[in-house]
Design an enzyme around this catalytic site. Structure first.
Site, short mmCIF file in Angstrom:
data_model
loop_
_atom_site.label_atom_id
_atom_site.label_comp_id
_atom_site.label_asym_id
_atom_site.label_seq_id
_atom_site.Cartn_x
_atom_site.Cartn_y
_atom_site.Cartn_z
N HIS A 219 12.96 9.10 -9.72
CA HIS A 219 12.35 10.36 -10.13
C HIS A 219 13.15 11.11 -11.18
O HIS A 219 12.69 12.12 -11.70
CB HIS A 219 12.05 11.23 -8.90
CG HIS A 219 10.83 10.74 -8.17
ND1 HIS A 219 10.14 11.50 -7.27
CD2 HIS A 219 10.17 9.56 -8.22
CE1 HIS A 219 9.11 10.81 -6.81
NE2 HIS A 219 9.12 9.62 -7.35
N SER A 223 8.48 7.34 -13.50
CA SER A 223 8.02 5.94 -13.51
C SER A 223 7.89 5.43 -14.93
O SER A 223 7.56 6.18 -15.84
CB SER A 223 6.66 5.83 -12.83
OG SER A 223 6.72 6.28 -11.52
N LYS A 247 -5.29 5.90 -5.99
CA LYS A 247 -5.15 4.50 -6.42
C LYS A 247 -4.32 3.71 -5.40
O LYS A 247 -4.67 2.58 -5.05
CB LYS A 247 -4.48 4.45 -7.80
CG LYS A 247 -4.53 3.07 -8.42
CD LYS A 247 -4.23 3.13 -9.91
CE LYS A 247 -4.33 1.75 -10.53
NZ LYS A 247 -4.70 1.80 -11.95
N ASP A 248 -3.23 4.31 -4.91
CA ASP A 248 -2.42 3.63 -3.89
C ASP A 248 -3.19 3.48 -2.58
O ASP A 248 -3.03 2.48 -1.88
CB ASP A 248 -1.12 4.41 -3.64
CG ASP A 248 -0.10 4.24 -4.76
OD1 ASP A 248 -0.20 3.23 -5.49
OD2 ASP A 248 0.77 5.11 -4.92
N GLU A 291 12.20 -19.53 7.03
CA GLU A 291 10.92 -18.90 6.76
C GLU A 291 10.60 -19.04 5.27
O GLU A 291 11.50 -19.15 4.44
CB GLU A 291 11.00 -17.42 7.13
CG GLU A 291 11.12 -17.21 8.63
CD GLU A 291 9.79 -17.32 9.33
OE1 GLU A 291 9.41 -18.46 9.68
OE2 GLU A 291 9.12 -16.30 9.52
C1 HEM Z 1 12.79 -4.58 7.66
C2 HEM Z 1 12.00 -4.60 8.66
C3 HEM Z 1 11.86 -5.76 9.62
C4 HEM Z 1 11.69 -7.10 9.35
C5 HEM Z 1 11.59 -7.76 7.96
C6 HEM Z 1 11.62 -7.80 10.63
C7 HEM Z 1 11.44 -9.17 10.79
C8 HEM Z 1 11.36 -9.85 12.00
C9 HEM Z 1 11.06 -11.24 12.17
C10 HEM Z 1 10.81 -12.24 11.03
C11 HEM Z 1 11.04 -11.51 13.50
C12 HEM Z 1 10.73 -12.86 14.19
C13 HEM Z 1 9.28 -12.90 14.60
C14 HEM Z 1 9.00 -14.12 15.44
O1 HEM Z 1 9.05 -15.24 14.91
O2 HEM Z 1 8.73 -13.94 16.62
C15 HEM Z 1 11.35 -10.30 14.20
C16 HEM Z 1 11.44 -10.18 15.58
C17 HEM Z 1 11.73 -9.01 16.27
N1 HEM Z 1 11.92 -7.75 15.70
FE1 HEM Z 1 11.84 -7.30 13.71
N2 HEM Z 1 11.75 -6.87 11.64
C18 HEM Z 1 11.90 -5.62 11.08
C19 HEM Z 1 12.08 -4.43 11.76
C20 HEM Z 1 12.25 -4.32 13.16
C21 HEM Z 1 12.56 -3.09 13.87
C22 HEM Z 1 12.74 -1.72 13.22
C23 HEM Z 1 12.66 -3.41 15.22
C24 HEM Z 1 12.98 -2.55 16.44
C25 HEM Z 1 13.34 -1.37 16.45
C26 HEM Z 1 12.40 -4.82 15.36
C27 HEM Z 1 12.40 -5.50 16.56
C28 HEM Z 1 12.16 -6.85 16.72
C29 HEM Z 1 12.12 -7.55 18.00
C30 HEM Z 1 12.33 -6.93 19.40
C31 HEM Z 1 11.86 -8.91 17.70
C32 HEM Z 1 11.77 -10.10 18.72
C33 HEM Z 1 10.38 -10.32 19.24
C34 HEM Z 1 9.64 -11.39 18.49
O3 HEM Z 1 10.21 -12.43 18.22
O4 HEM Z 1 8.49 -11.16 18.16
N3 HEM Z 1 12.17 -5.34 14.09
N4 HEM Z 1 11.54 -9.28 13.27
#
Ligand code: HEM
Ligand code: FES
Lengths: 426, 185
Positions: A219, A223, A247-248, A291
């Protein structure tokens, strides 16, 4: 900072006036994403992806916090707790699939956002800091997604953790102790799983903080736009609200439709079946793949199959993979052309598309097993990737003759309107 | 009075009381910070229960010549292989100069027990478990072990011969407690 002609915040109701004196939060919002932020009038849909990335982060945080209410981070039960989410928890399957596919959608929009920047030269002065903070966000996202993928403690989770932490053991001398320290053991186990969960919970909030810095830095100059010409006067801009909120909003609708289609119709399309097998420390899956969003970098890692100079293949692979990302930090200074937008850069425009094709090729190589012809293709692809940034770009930006450019954003827009009108009457 | 004489005394030796207090306070805060950071870093190292798993006993009496078993030590896979005479000869035939990580079979086994090849089943590239310990698995181009992850081939002394791995499979510390029992760790 903003342009002098920006709308001023004027609270009407007494309550809002009172609030503005005590804590001018509504004023901040008004000036950041409301009518008080003047934006170039000619942004196209490629300017939607920043907002979409923000929406994806919110979705990850909301679904993630809910998952964390049911998930248990212990090597003995983690896998079963995810199955419990899938089968027993009310709508658990939906929340988990939304989180899984939300990660993919997040990377899709961020990759488009990055390539938008590459095409339109958004990384150039005066927006270098915006770009640098963007690369930091990208690194944090990769760390977050990697650690998240370990949490369900399937075969790919476990062996992904083993291979990725193995990168550190390539560092001479301190490598192996460093790896043991990171894992809290000699192989991925409970200690590693717990700390990954803790950090996976933390990092998204760090990302949110860096996003605030990213937008703050944006900002200051405001942009950029598809012509790459800076705003000159009031005619060149419109207020963010209602023009770009609308638009968004439309873009967000399209994004959510695609996200829902993926989540409901093919939730496992982008995943790997082996991750539904519980982690087994004594048996490696025949073919380990990360992945999809890591494939191009994984291909670069595996491209080194031979020792070179006095450094062994393993260390080279790790250096090259990290360098492929670190290179992006230097981009604003590798491209010395004063012209931002590729619309006026006939030569760079061609190489841009070759780079897109090269990254896609590397992506395919990263998915395939480490056999011919994929090994040689990933070697060629990796060489080209580095050559693009380190050789082609600096040379092109010196020898290229840009195409004639309009004098202002308004002139570009009006010329386009005139063309459209004559095409319509013809 | 002491307080009155101070300014002139400070000027004489060039040190002001305030400089001293500044340096002392900042140093103290620095030492305090280090004292807090150390445990915060060190908590990440393997905990006592993880280290406690560091020795394992294995009964090797059932392993026939030419066979191998997979077991585990410190949560890492271990290969115990009973080499055939042909495999031993093959390992001894290789000229040391041609090896990436030059070691003889004798250096990698215990005296008089050259047929017992005991190594970690952790590829030295990025840590996959190589194939070849179980019946019918691919043993690679050199008849030892083969890592499918990125194609590393190990020979019958578990030495790296081809592919990206930089070093031989690691020989863990172990001892023969008797002719049929080995203690690893
Ligand atoms: C930048 C944001 C985030 C990304 C890119 C991300 C990505 C991922 C990915 C790729 C998995 C594996 C999914 C699977 O194959 O089961 C996962 C699992 C998990 N994430 Fe995240 N996550 C994010 C934010 C969060 C946040 C903020 C929390 C909790 C406060 C969280 C909690 C969990 C938990 C508990 C799992 C395990 C359960 C599962 O496998 O489904 N994630 N996350
Ligand atoms: S981990 Fe064995 S070859 Fe890469």
């Amino acid at each position: 900072m903003s342009f002098p002609w920006a709308n001023q915040y004027q609270p009407q109701q007494p309550l809002m006036k009172w609030l503005d004196e005590k804590l001018p939060l509504p004023r901040l919002v008004y000036n950041a994403i409301g009518s008080g932020y003047p934006v170039p009038r000619n942004l196209n849909y490629f300017w939607n992806f920043g907002v979409l990335a923000g929406a994806a982060l919110v979705i990850q945080i909301v679904t993630g916090i809910v998952l964390a209410m049911h998930y248990a981070a212990h090597a003995d039960v983690a896998f079963n707790s995810v199955e419990h989410i899938m089968r027993d928890v009310n709508a658990g399957w939906f929340i988990r699939y939304a989180h899984m596919n939300g990660a993919s959608m997040f990377f899709i929009v961020v990759y488009l956002h990055i390539f938008r920047g590459l095409y339109y030269g958004s990384y150039k002065a005066p927006r270098e800091m915006v770009w640098l903070l963007g690369v930091v966000i990208f690194l944090l996202m990769m760390a977050t997604a990697f650690m998240g993928y370990v949490l369900p403690w399937g075969q790919m989770s476990f062996w992904g953790a083993q291979v990725i932490t193995g990168f550190f053991s390539a560092i001479p001398g301190v490598g192996e102790p460093l790896r043991v320290w990171l894992l809290g053991g000699f192989a991925p186990d409970n200690a590693a799983l717990n700390r990954f969960f803790s950090l996976h919970y933390l990092l998204p909030f760090v990302i949110a903080a860096v996003i605030i810095l990213h937008i703050w830095a944006l900002h200051i100059p405001g942009s950029s736009n598809p012509t790459g010409i800076e705003v000159k006067d009031e005619q060149d801009t419109v207020p963010f609200h209602p023009y770009y909120t609308a638009k968004d909003g439309f873009g967000l609708g399209v994004f959510l439709i695609l996200f829902a289609a993926l989540t409901f119709f093919t939730p496992n399309l982008l995943g790997h079946a082996d991750n539904y097998i519980q982690a087994n420390p004594l048996s490696t899956p025949a073919h380990i793949v990360p992945e999809w969003y890591f494939w191009p970098f994984y291909a670069i890692l595996r491209a080194f199959t031979f020792n070179f100079l006095w450094i062994d293949a393993k260390l080279w692979g790790v250096i090259a993979m990290f360098a492929a990302i670190a290179l992006l930090f230097f981009l604003p200074w590798l491209d010395s052309s004063p012209v931002k937008s590729s619309n006026y850069r006939p030569l760079y425009r061609k190489f841009f598309w070759v780079l897109v094709a090269d990254v896609l090729l590397l992506g395919v190589c990263g998915k395939m097993p480490a056999e011919q012809p994929w090994v040689i293709l990933s070697q060629i692809g990796s060489i080209y990737y580095f050559a693009h940034f380190l050789i082609i770009l600096p040379i092109v930006s010196r020898i290229e003759r840009p195409e004639p450019m309009p004098n202002s954003i308004t002139e570009a827009v009006l010329a386009k309107h005139a063309d459209d009108a004559s095409a319509a009457t013809a | 009075m002491a307080s009155e004489s101070e300014p002139s005394a400070a000027v004489e030796d060039g040190v002001r009381r305030r400089d001293f207090i500044n340096i002392a306070a900042v140093s103290f805060a620095g030492v305090g910070t280090v004292a807090v950071v150390l445990p915060l870093v060190n908590q990440m190292s393997p905990s006592a229960d993880v280290l406690a798993l560091s020795s394992t006993e294995i009964d090797i009496s059932a392993i026939q010549t030419g066979q191998a078993i997979k077991t585990s030590w410190r949560k890492q896979p271990v290969f115990v292989r009973n080499l055939t005479t042909a495999e031993i000869d093959e390992a001894n035939k290789v000229p040391l100069g041609s090896l990436r990580d030059a070691q003889t079979l004798a250096e990698r086994t215990k005296p008089g027990k050259e047929n017992w090849l005991i190594t970690l089943g952790v590829c030295t590239h990025l840590g996959c478990v190589p194939l070849g310990a179980a019946e019918g698995e691919n043993r690679g181009d050199f008849g030892g072990y083969f890592c499918p992850c990125h194609g590393s081939h190990y020979d019958t002394a578990a030495r790296i011969r081809k592919g990206p791995a930089p070093t031989n499979l690691v020989v863990p510390p172990y001892e023969f407690t008797s002719d049929t029992v080995v203690t690893i760790g």
